[in-house]
Design a protein around this motif. Structure first.
Motif, PDB file in Angstrom:
ATOM      1  N   THR A  37       3.282   5.129  -7.226  1.00  0.00           N
ATOM      2  CA  THR A  37       2.425   4.934  -8.542  1.00  0.00           C
ATOM      3  C   THR A  37       2.432   7.071  -9.261  1.00  0.00           C
ATOM      4  O   THR A  37       1.664   7.656  -8.499  1.00  0.00           O
ATOM      5  N   GLN A  76       1.852  -3.982  -6.704  1.00  0.00           N
ATOM      6  CA  GLN A  76       1.670  -4.826  -7.407  1.00  0.00           C
ATOM      7  C   GLN A  76       2.304  -6.017  -6.943  1.00  0.00           C
ATOM      8  O   GLN A  76       0.613  -7.064  -6.184  1.00  0.00           O
ATOM      9  N   VAL A  91      -3.086   2.196 -14.009  1.00  0.00           N
ATOM     10  CA  VAL A  91      -2.608   3.572 -14.137  1.00  0.00           C
ATOM     11  C   VAL A  91      -0.685   3.739 -14.105  1.00  0.00           C
ATOM     12  O   VAL A  91      -0.314   3.957 -14.700  1.00  0.00           O
ATOM     13  N   GLN A  92       0.038   2.629 -14.159  1.00  0.00           N
ATOM     14  CA  GLN A  92       0.897   2.320 -13.955  1.00  0.00           C
ATOM     15  C   GLN A  92       0.926   2.140 -15.553  1.00  0.00           C
ATOM     16  O   GLN A  92       1.444   2.522 -16.145  1.00  0.00           O
ATOM     17  N   ASP A  93       0.424   1.825 -16.393  1.00  0.00           N
ATOM     18  CA  ASP A  93      -0.368   1.371 -17.743  1.00  0.00           C
ATOM     19  C   ASP A  93       0.242   3.536 -18.440  1.00  0.00           C
ATOM     20  O   ASP A  93       0.502   3.457 -19.338  1.00  0.00           O
ATOM     21  N   ARG A 147       5.989  -6.711 -18.349  1.00  0.00           N
ATOM     22  CA  ARG A 147       5.138  -7.462 -17.221  1.00  0.00           C
ATOM     23  C   ARG A 147       4.145  -7.634 -17.379  1.00  0.00           C
ATOM     24  O   ARG A 147       3.825  -8.758 -16.519  1.00  0.00           O
ATOM     25  N   ARG A 192      -9.178  -5.362  -7.384  1.00  0.00           N
ATOM     26  CA  ARG A 192      -9.775  -4.272  -7.589  1.00  0.00           C
ATOM     27  C   ARG A 192      -8.113  -3.096  -7.304  1.00  0.00           C
ATOM     28  O   ARG A 192      -8.148  -2.148  -8.385  1.00  0.00           O
ATOM     29  N   LYS A 193      -7.839  -3.225  -6.159  1.00  0.00           N
ATOM     30  CA  LYS A 193      -6.708  -1.843  -6.006  1.00  0.00           C
ATOM     31  C   LYS A 193      -5.494  -2.795  -7.310  1.00  0.00           C
ATOM     32  O   LYS A 193      -4.553  -2.314  -7.622  1.00  0.00           O
ATOM     33  N   LEU A 194      -5.581  -4.077  -7.015  1.00  0.00           N
ATOM     34  CA  LEU A 194      -4.107  -4.456  -7.902  1.00  0.00           C
ATOM     35  C   LEU A 194      -4.611  -4.156  -9.356  1.00  0.00           C
ATOM     36  O   LEU A 194      -3.630  -3.718 -10.572  1.00  0.00           O
ATOM     37  N   THR A 210      -4.088   0.029  -9.700  1.00  0.00           N
ATOM     38  CA  THR A 210      -2.395   0.422  -9.991  1.00  0.00           C
ATOM     39  C   THR A 210      -1.875  -0.343 -11.171  1.00  0.00           C
ATOM     40  O   THR A 210      -1.051   0.446 -12.012  1.00  0.00           O
ATOM     41  N   ALA A 211      -2.230  -1.585 -11.747  1.00  0.00           N
ATOM     42  CA  ALA A 211      -1.895  -1.620 -13.017  1.00  0.00           C
ATOM     43  C   ALA A 211      -2.374  -0.732 -14.211  1.00  0.00           C
ATOM     44  O   ALA A 211      -1.393  -0.457 -15.501  1.00  0.00           O
ATOM     45  N   THR A 250      -8.096   5.183   5.335  1.00  0.00           N
ATOM     46  CA  THR A 250      -8.050   6.249   3.504  1.00  0.00           C
ATOM     47  C   THR A 250      -8.351   4.499   2.880  1.00  0.00           C
ATOM     48  O   THR A 250      -8.722   4.549   2.240  1.00  0.00           O
ATOM     49  N   TRP A 270       1.106  -1.868  -0.059  1.00  0.00           N
ATOM     50  CA  TRP A 270       0.031   0.317   0.008  1.00  0.00           C
ATOM     51  C   TRP A 270       0.850   1.085   0.223  1.00  0.00           C
ATOM     52  O   TRP A 270       0.153   2.057  -0.628  1.00  0.00           O
ATOM     53  N   ILE A 322      -6.428   4.510  -5.915  1.00  0.00           N
ATOM     54  CA  ILE A 322      -5.794   3.571  -5.415  1.00  0.00           C
ATOM     55  C   ILE A 322      -5.588   3.136  -4.044  1.00  0.00           C
ATOM     56  O   ILE A 322      -5.315   1.639  -4.102  1.00  0.00           O
ATOM     57  N   LEU A 323      -5.600   3.759  -3.542  1.00  0.00           N
ATOM     58  CA  LEU A 323      -5.281   4.008  -2.014  1.00  0.00           C
ATOM     59  C   LEU A 323      -6.370   3.924  -1.570  1.00  0.00           C
ATOM     60  O   LEU A 323      -6.852   2.844  -0.432  1.00  0.00           O
ATOM     61  N   ILE A 367       1.101  -6.474  -3.494  1.00  0.00           N
ATOM     62  CA  ILE A 367      -0.312  -7.126  -2.816  1.00  0.00           C
ATOM     63  C   ILE A 367      -0.581  -8.334  -3.012  1.00  0.00           C
ATOM     64  O   ILE A 367      -1.253  -8.950  -2.731  1.00  0.00           O
ATOM     65  N   SER A 413       2.354   1.366  -3.346  1.00  0.00           N
ATOM     66  CA  SER A 413       2.087   1.677  -4.542  1.00  0.00           C
ATOM     67  C   SER A 413       1.314   3.603  -4.442  1.00  0.00           C
ATOM     68  O   SER A 413       1.278   3.743  -5.733  1.00  0.00           O
ATOM     69  N   ARG A 436      -4.613   8.200  -9.579  1.00  0.00           N
ATOM     70  CA  ARG A 436      -3.863   8.036  -8.501  1.00  0.00           C
ATOM     71  C   ARG A 436      -4.756   7.824  -6.476  1.00  0.00           C
ATOM     72  O   ARG A 436      -4.318   6.282  -5.826  1.00  0.00           O
ATOM     73  N   SER A 489       6.239   0.140  -9.043  1.00  0.00           N
ATOM     74  CA  SER A 489       4.693  -0.222  -9.879  1.00  0.00           C
ATOM     75  C   SER A 489       4.797  -1.357  -9.865  1.00  0.00           C
ATOM     76  O   SER A 489       3.625  -2.283  -8.720  1.00  0.00           O
TER      77      SER A 489
END
Lengths: 217, 96, 297
Positions: A28, A45, C70-72, B40, C62-64, C67-68, A204, A22, C54-55, A48, A25, C51, A41
């Motif tokens: 990012t 991942q 936004v990483q893209d 990735r 959903r977090k993964l 994050t993926a 959060t 967390w 994500i938190l 997680i 991340s 972002r 990132s």
């Protein structure tokens, strides 16, 4: 609730990976370079993902599910080490933590892989994915070795890093990292009490989920 | 920071094709960064990372004289083949 | 226009492709840098509204996924800034122009995100609007840019699916969750309709003239409406435009978007423009030492 010692062990590692993932991340979009941003990132991942696999294992012991364990406990019920709870939104501290955590985690994983159960198998899988994390952390640590901010961050976080491991594994960590254990590891910030930052992180992290308990997302 | 060109091989046996580039201080960082930017999702089986300076580009060839003798389009055998078949009595009923 | 430039124009207009090491007219290079840089800036700024979610993602899955995604976007920014760099403008200058307000980024990234409903609507519909433009850019006369669009389009396809999945989970969930989606759609419809730009005829668009763009703004918007209004309506959601309707000839009619709003927003006067630029500036400055000292060879 935690009658099960094995479940506690799993939750401790899962909580470490979830909370550190967390924190990681959070970088990012704002890492020092775009190329590093993408790489970092992936690491977040992966963490997680490790947490999820560990929660799933624990969920079977506890008759629950991964998301419930990850998000529906009260902050005081988390079993993570204080190291991962620290809010370190500067690069020197972030890399110091990554580097120290990977070293501690490696000691822990090697210990787990010596078992012959399902957890040993999962530990081996995690270990293979961690190869990249170690490569990344060592690459940065080598570049930052002479940077005063990094040295200061490592010194500051060292007692927290020790706290990731149980007493008996701390000397091994000191040996590998080349940091002094001469004060007998008495200052280690171990599990059992939480940093104040965890409360804000938890609020959060669970804000959306708490807005509709039991809902599908 | 130097530019590293990235060539990726999608599956074993396929050619390495230019995929893009990363800006990195050295080969170690280029490796760590390119493998996530270009792999990735498991979309690459291998990468070649090459400092841009190591690449020498060739873009022009002299093309003054007729080079058709080196190429397939320089040969038209249809007419002579027809005559040869007639002489040998092997002309097929369908035009080949 | 001198004859070399005239020849170049005829070349790109007949489908010719240009490489980084080819000669190109100054005007072409300048227009290209501006266009491509705006795209890079947009990917980079687009990260910021997403972002924070994500938190707050409510499940591990959903977090993964978020994050993926936004990483893209960060990865796309990297690909696109590289194109700008190879056209002669260093990344530091592009980023400095961005945070100093001298460069633009797309309207949608200047607006706030308020709920998890926004997360679904953005990933689904904003990315859908973007992919329409991006698919058209596969035919860009400037080959290095056209080539990276292939990777970008491939990666965007998962974003749209993820977004639609988030929306579907909510519209088949509680009434409160469905309302979150509708409310988000109500707020995002205006910016979505402005996204492809005002309907300047292709012939008057220098981007078309140089074959940097292969599609007019209105064409893109019509494609978006044709593809996505039925998908929105089949979920029982309403599009907040009473004038929206599809004519018999297949053309969609709609309320005139607020072009003044678009102009103001892309030049940095959107509700979140300054806050996000300040956020970006904060981290660029904070980690300058890493780029300047640690990574300098």
């Amino acid at each position: 609730m935690h009658a099960n010692e094995r479940a506690r062990q799993l939750l401790a590692i899962a909580d470490d990976e979830l909370i550190l993932g967390w924190r990681d991340s959070e970088w990012t979009g704002i890492a020092p370079t775009l190329e590093e941003d993408v790489a970092f990132s992936s690491i977040a991942q992966n963490e997680i993902g490790h947490a999820r696999a560990l929660y799933e294992l624990a969920a079977r012991e506890l008759g629950s599910d991964a998301d419930t364990l990850a998000f529906d406990r009260a902050p005081d019920d988390y079993l993570c080490a204080p190291l991962v709870e620290l809010h370190l939104l500067d690069w020197a501290h972030t890399i110091a933590r990554r580097w120290l955590y990977e070293e501690a985690d490696r000691v822990r994983i090697e210990h787990l892989m010596r078992g012959d159960d399902e957890l040993a198998g999962l530990a081996a899988k995690i270990d293979r994915e961690e190869t990249y994390h170690r490569l990344h952390a060592e690459m940065w640590a080598a570049r930052l070795r002479d940077e005063p901010r990094f040295r200061a961050a490592v010194d500051e976080l060292w007692p927290y890093a020790l706290g990731v491991l149980p007493q008996e594994l701390r000397p091994e960590l000191a040996r590998r990292v080349g940091l002094d254990g001469s004060n007998g590891f008495g200052d280690a910030h171990g599990r059992g009490s939480h940093r104040p930052e965890l409360q804000e992180l938890w609020e959060t992290m669970t804000e959306v989920r708490r807005s509709a308990p039991g809902a599908q997302w | 920071m130097p530019v590293f060109e990235v060539f990726r091989q999608e599956r074993k046996g396929q050619p390495f094709a230019h995929a893009g580039s990363v800006v990195a201080p050295d080969a170690a960082f280029a490796d760590a960064w390119a493998r996530e930017q270009y792999g990735r999702r498991g979309e690459s089986t291998a990468l070649w990372l090459v400092p841009r300076d190591a690449i020498h580009q060739v873009t022009d060839w002299a093309d003054e004289f007729d080079l058709k003798y080196r190429r397939v389009d320089g040969y038209s055998i249809k007419e002579r083949l027809r005559i040869a078949r007639e002489r040998a009595g092997t002309a097929a009923s369908r035009d080949r | 226009m001198d004859s070399r430039t005239q020849e170049f124009l005829a070349y790109v207009q007949s489908g010719g492709q240009v490489e980084a090491t080819d000669w190109m007219p100054d005007e072409y290079r300048a227009k290209l840098v501006k266009f491509v840089e705006m795209h890079a800036n947009s990917e980079l700024m687009g990260v910021l509204p997403e972002r924070e979610w994500i938190l707050k993602a409510p499940t591990l899955q959903r977090k993964l996924a978020l994050t993926a995604k936004v990483q893209d976007e960060v990865g796309h920014a990297q690909l696109i800034y590289r194109v700008v760099e190879d056209l002669g403008k260093p990344r530091e200058r592009s980023l400095a122009d961005l945070i100093e307000g001298r460069a633009k980024f797309h309207n949608v990234f200047h607006y706030p995100t308020r709920t998890w409903g926004d997360v679904g609507v953005i990933a689904w519909l904003v990315d859908a609007a973007a992919i329409i433009s991006q698919k058209a850019l596969l035919k860009c006369s400037y080959a290095p840019y056209a080539r990276i669009m292939k990777k970008i389009c491939w990666e965007e396809s998962f974003h749209i699916l993820h977004g639609r999945d988030v929306v579907l989970a909510m519209v088949t969930g509680t009434e409160a969750q469905r309302e979150l989606v509708q409310e988000a759609l109500d707020r995002w419809w205006g910016p979505l309709m402005q996204f492809h730009g005002n309907p300047i005829p292709r012939e008057e668009d220098p981007m078309w003239t140089w074959r940097i763009k292969s599609q007019g703004n209105e064409e893109a918007r019509q494609q978006f409406l044709e593809g996505y209004v039925p998908q929105i309506r089949e979920l029982g959601l309403t599009v907040p435009d009473p004038k929206l309707r599809r004519r018999d000839d297949g053309i969609w009619e709609y309320s005139e978007p607020d072009w003044d709003e678009l102009r103001a927003v892309v030049t940095g006067h959107g509700p979140r423009s300054q806050e996000r630029l300040a956020f970006r500036r904060r981290f660029l400055e904070q980690e300058k030492w890493v780029r300047d000292a640690v990574l300098a060879a």
